[in-house]
Motif scaffolding. Structure first.
Motif, PDB file in Angstrom:
ATOM      1  N   VAL A 283       0.603  -1.132  -0.053  1.00  0.00           N
ATOM      2  CA  VAL A 283       0.163  -0.417  -0.290  1.00  0.00           C
ATOM      3  C   VAL A 283       1.161   1.157  -0.087  1.00  0.00           C
ATOM      4  CG1 VAL A 283      -1.815   1.500   1.084  1.00  0.00           C
ATOM      5  CG2 VAL A 283      -1.723  -1.340   1.388  1.00  0.00           C
ATOM      6  N   TYR A 284       0.141   2.001  -0.347  1.00  0.00           N
ATOM      7  CA  TYR A 284       1.343   3.278  -0.839  1.00  0.00           C
ATOM      8  C   TYR A 284      -0.161   4.904  -1.020  1.00  0.00           C
ATOM      9  CZ  TYR A 284       4.256   7.399  -1.680  1.00  0.00           C
ATOM     10  OH  TYR A 284       4.874   8.601  -1.610  1.00  0.00           O
ATOM     11  N   VAL A 285       0.142   5.365  -0.299  1.00  0.00           N
ATOM     12  CA  VAL A 285      -1.673   6.808   0.227  1.00  0.00           C
ATOM     13  C   VAL A 285      -2.854   5.456  -0.906  1.00  0.00           C
ATOM     14  CG1 VAL A 285      -2.108   8.675  -0.394  1.00  0.00           C
ATOM     15  CG2 VAL A 285       0.508   7.752  -0.537  1.00  0.00           C
ATOM     16  N   ASP A 286      -3.467   6.025  -2.124  1.00  0.00           N
ATOM     17  CA  ASP A 286      -4.571   5.250  -2.499  1.00  0.00           C
ATOM     18  C   ASP A 286      -4.051   4.196  -3.482  1.00  0.00           C
ATOM     19  OD1 ASP A 286      -3.077   6.751  -4.222  1.00  0.00           O
ATOM     20  OD2 ASP A 286      -5.501   7.884  -4.211  1.00  0.00           O
ATOM     21  N   ASP A 287      -3.007   3.860  -3.612  1.00  0.00           N
ATOM     22  CA  ASP A 287      -2.215   2.317  -4.888  1.00  0.00           C
ATOM     23  C   ASP A 287      -2.137   1.646  -3.922  1.00  0.00           C
ATOM     24  OD1 ASP A 287      -2.422   4.856  -7.002  1.00  0.00           O
ATOM     25  OD2 ASP A 287      -0.671   5.741  -6.302  1.00  0.00           O
ATOM     26  N   ILE A 288      -2.051   0.216  -4.361  1.00  0.00           N
ATOM     27  CA  ILE A 288      -2.610  -0.889  -4.234  1.00  0.00           C
ATOM     28  C   ILE A 288      -1.916  -2.385  -5.069  1.00  0.00           C
ATOM     29  CG2 ILE A 288      -3.635  -2.807  -3.183  1.00  0.00           C
ATOM     30  CD1 ILE A 288      -5.488  -0.944  -2.007  1.00  0.00           C
ATOM     31  N   ILE A 289      -0.971  -2.577  -5.361  1.00  0.00           N
ATOM     32  CA  ILE A 289       0.015  -3.747  -5.648  1.00  0.00           C
ATOM     33  C   ILE A 289      -0.669  -5.307  -4.549  1.00  0.00           C
ATOM     34  CG2 ILE A 289       1.470  -4.488  -7.081  1.00  0.00           C
ATOM     35  CD1 ILE A 289       2.931  -2.070  -7.096  1.00  0.00           C
ATOM     36  N   ILE A 290      -1.097  -5.588  -5.716  1.00  0.00           N
ATOM     37  CA  ILE A 290      -1.456  -7.200  -4.674  1.00  0.00           C
ATOM     38  C   ILE A 290      -1.025  -8.488  -5.675  1.00  0.00           C
ATOM     39  CG2 ILE A 290      -3.266  -9.084  -4.427  1.00  0.00           C
ATOM     40  CD1 ILE A 290      -5.250  -6.586  -4.345  1.00  0.00           C
ATOM     41  N   THR A 291       0.219  -9.101  -5.037  1.00  0.00           N
ATOM     42  CA  THR A 291       0.955 -10.513  -6.288  1.00  0.00           C
ATOM     43  C   THR A 291       0.459 -11.964  -4.729  1.00  0.00           C
ATOM     44  OG1 THR A 291       2.340 -10.284  -7.155  1.00  0.00           O
ATOM     45  CG2 THR A 291       3.003  -9.195  -5.139  1.00  0.00           C
ATOM     46  N   GLY A 292       1.396 -12.953  -5.635  1.00  0.00           N
ATOM     47  CA  GLY A 292       1.409 -13.726  -4.959  1.00  0.00           C
ATOM     48  C   GLY A 292       1.137 -15.330  -5.386  1.00  0.00           C
TER      49      GLY A 292
ATOM     50  N   LEU B 248      -9.758 -11.577  -2.681  1.00  0.00           N
ATOM     51  CA  LEU B 248      -8.963 -10.159  -1.353  1.00  0.00           C
ATOM     52  C   LEU B 248      -9.493  -9.065  -2.300  1.00  0.00           C
ATOM     53  CD1 LEU B 248      -8.050  -8.765   0.899  1.00  0.00           C
ATOM     54  CD2 LEU B 248      -5.592  -9.420  -0.821  1.00  0.00           C
ATOM     55  N   LYS B 249      -9.414  -9.358  -3.859  1.00  0.00           N
ATOM     56  CA  LYS B 249      -9.870  -7.914  -4.221  1.00  0.00           C
ATOM     57  C   LYS B 249     -11.380  -7.566  -4.686  1.00  0.00           C
ATOM     58  CE  LYS B 249      -8.174  -9.478  -8.654  1.00  0.00           C
ATOM     59  NZ  LYS B 249      -6.938  -9.135  -9.684  1.00  0.00           N
ATOM     60  N   SER B 250     -11.999  -8.915  -4.509  1.00  0.00           N
ATOM     61  CA  SER B 250     -13.424  -9.047  -4.010  1.00  0.00           C
ATOM     62  C   SER B 250     -13.515  -8.314  -2.951  1.00  0.00           C
ATOM     63  CB  SER B 250     -14.254 -10.217  -4.194  1.00  0.00           C
ATOM     64  OG  SER B 250     -14.240 -11.005  -5.469  1.00  0.00           O
ATOM     65  N   PHE B 251     -13.138  -8.444  -1.815  1.00  0.00           N
ATOM     66  CA  PHE B 251     -13.639  -8.311  -0.088  1.00  0.00           C
ATOM     67  C   PHE B 251     -13.128  -6.602  -0.297  1.00  0.00           C
ATOM     68  CE2 PHE B 251     -11.485  -6.165   3.419  1.00  0.00           C
ATOM     69  CZ  PHE B 251     -12.666  -6.925   4.684  1.00  0.00           C
ATOM     70  N   LEU B 252     -11.699  -5.530  -0.775  1.00  0.00           N
ATOM     71  CA  LEU B 252     -11.922  -4.868  -1.021  1.00  0.00           C
ATOM     72  C   LEU B 252     -12.603  -3.672  -1.858  1.00  0.00           C
ATOM     73  CD1 LEU B 252      -7.339  -4.943  -1.457  1.00  0.00           C
ATOM     74  CD2 LEU B 252      -8.786  -4.149   0.646  1.00  0.00           C
ATOM     75  N   HIS B 253     -12.872  -4.192  -2.564  1.00  0.00           N
ATOM     76  CA  HIS B 253     -13.611  -4.045  -3.794  1.00  0.00           C
ATOM     77  C   HIS B 253     -15.369  -3.469  -2.861  1.00  0.00           C
ATOM     78  CE1 HIS B 253     -16.419  -2.297  -7.257  1.00  0.00           C
ATOM     79  NE2 HIS B 253     -16.604  -2.983  -7.319  1.00  0.00           N
ATOM     80  N   ASN B 254     -15.439  -4.145  -1.951  1.00  0.00           N
ATOM     81  CA  ASN B 254     -17.012  -4.366  -1.533  1.00  0.00           C
ATOM     82  C   ASN B 254     -17.170  -2.438  -0.790  1.00  0.00           C
ATOM     83  OD1 ASN B 254     -18.278  -6.409  -3.373  1.00  0.00           O
ATOM     84  ND2 ASN B 254     -17.489  -7.931  -1.885  1.00  0.00           N
ATOM     85  N   ARG B 255     -15.758  -3.415   0.388  1.00  0.00           N
ATOM     86  CA  ARG B 255     -15.409  -2.307   1.295  1.00  0.00           C
ATOM     87  C   ARG B 255     -14.941  -0.745   0.952  1.00  0.00           C
ATOM     88  NH1 ARG B 255     -14.802  -4.841   6.036  1.00  0.00           N
ATOM     89  NH2 ARG B 255     -16.368  -6.695   6.744  1.00  0.00           N
ATOM     90  N   PHE B 256     -14.564  -0.496   0.014  1.00  0.00           N
ATOM     91  CA  PHE B 256     -13.838   0.258  -0.125  1.00  0.00           C
ATOM     92  C   PHE B 256     -13.901   1.239  -2.070  1.00  0.00           C
ATOM     93  CE2 PHE B 256     -11.122  -1.401   2.571  1.00  0.00           C
ATOM     94  CZ  PHE B 256     -11.081  -0.942   4.081  1.00  0.00           C
TER      95      PHE B 256
END
Length: 235
Positions: A22-31, A40-48
């Motif tokens: 996380v950097y301010v309002d930018d996010i990178i997800i990998t793994g 995780l992407k679905s959770f973040l989209h629903n919450r934020f």
């Protein structure tokens, strides 16, 4: 949350690993846990109400390109902006980031008329070392004169810009290999600074053959021998 970097979050499970940066309002997800990443992407989209921009291509000035060789990181678009801001776009490229055998001193010429401009440019060049370790030493040298830069110090900055113009597309390649070792290389000069006689340490760390960490920094004390400066670099 990572203990080394509080902007990095991770989860390890039998399905694999998930990393979130996380950097301010930018996010990178990998793994490697692809189902977990999707959840995780679905959770973040629903919450934020976040927006999925797809595969990473550009992040905080760093360009990401993928090929059969691996992932290539560069700041190719960042360099022309620097040249435009400093009016060096028409400057003649050079082959080295510093003039050989030239040592900068505190009062080696008249004061530079815009110290704030000098400091801003040094800060931008420091950020450029994220993908350009080949300018790390030169930037560390000019960073030592932030309080009272001179015309000669500004000329040293101009030299770095001319070097970048000659090779704007350089960066770092991360590739998958069978090389499993973690390696570290360190070196130091002996009393390289003519101002305070301190040595400069340089090091780089490779994981699976890929460069992941590097630095060039003046040592905190004066070494009494070349062997001592080398041991301090290793420590």
């Amino acid at each position: 949350m990572s203990k080394c970097d509080h902007s990095v979050f991770y989860r390890q499970s039998t399905a694999g690993t998930i990393l979130l940066v996380v950097y301010v309002d930018d996010i990178i997800i990998t793994g490697s846990d692809y189902m977990g990443i999707s959840s995780l992407k679905s959770f973040l989209h629903n919450r934020f109400h976040t927006k999925d921009l797809g595969q990473l291509r550009y992040f905080l000035g760093v360009e990401v390109n993928r090929s059969k060789k691996g992932i290539f990181l560069s700041q190719r678009k960042y360099i022309p902006d620097l040249l435009v801001d400093t009016r060096k776009l028409a400057a003649k490229p050079c082959s080295t980031p510093m003039v050989p055998n030239v040592h900068l001193m505190k009062d080696d010429s008249d004061p530079f008329d815009d110290p704030d401009k000098y400091r801003r440019l040094v800060g931008k060049l420091n950020y450029l070392t994220v993908t350009r370790p080949n300018i790390a030493f030169a930037v560390s040298v000019v960073s030592q004169f932030m309080s009272s830069p001179t015309i000669k110090h500004w000329e040293a900055l101009a030299q770095i810009l001319c070097y970048l113009k000659g090779a704007p597309g350089l960066g770092i390649l991360y590739s998958n290999s069978d090389h499993t070792c973690v390696e570290c290389f360190a070196d130091a000069d002996y009393t390289g600074s003519k101002i305070d006689r301190r040595s400069t340490t340089g090091y780089c760390v490779f994981v699976r053959g890929n460069l992941v960490s590097w630095r060039s920094k003046k040592q905190s004390v004066v070494s009494r021998s070349s062997a001592e400066s080398e041991y301090r670099a290793i420590s």
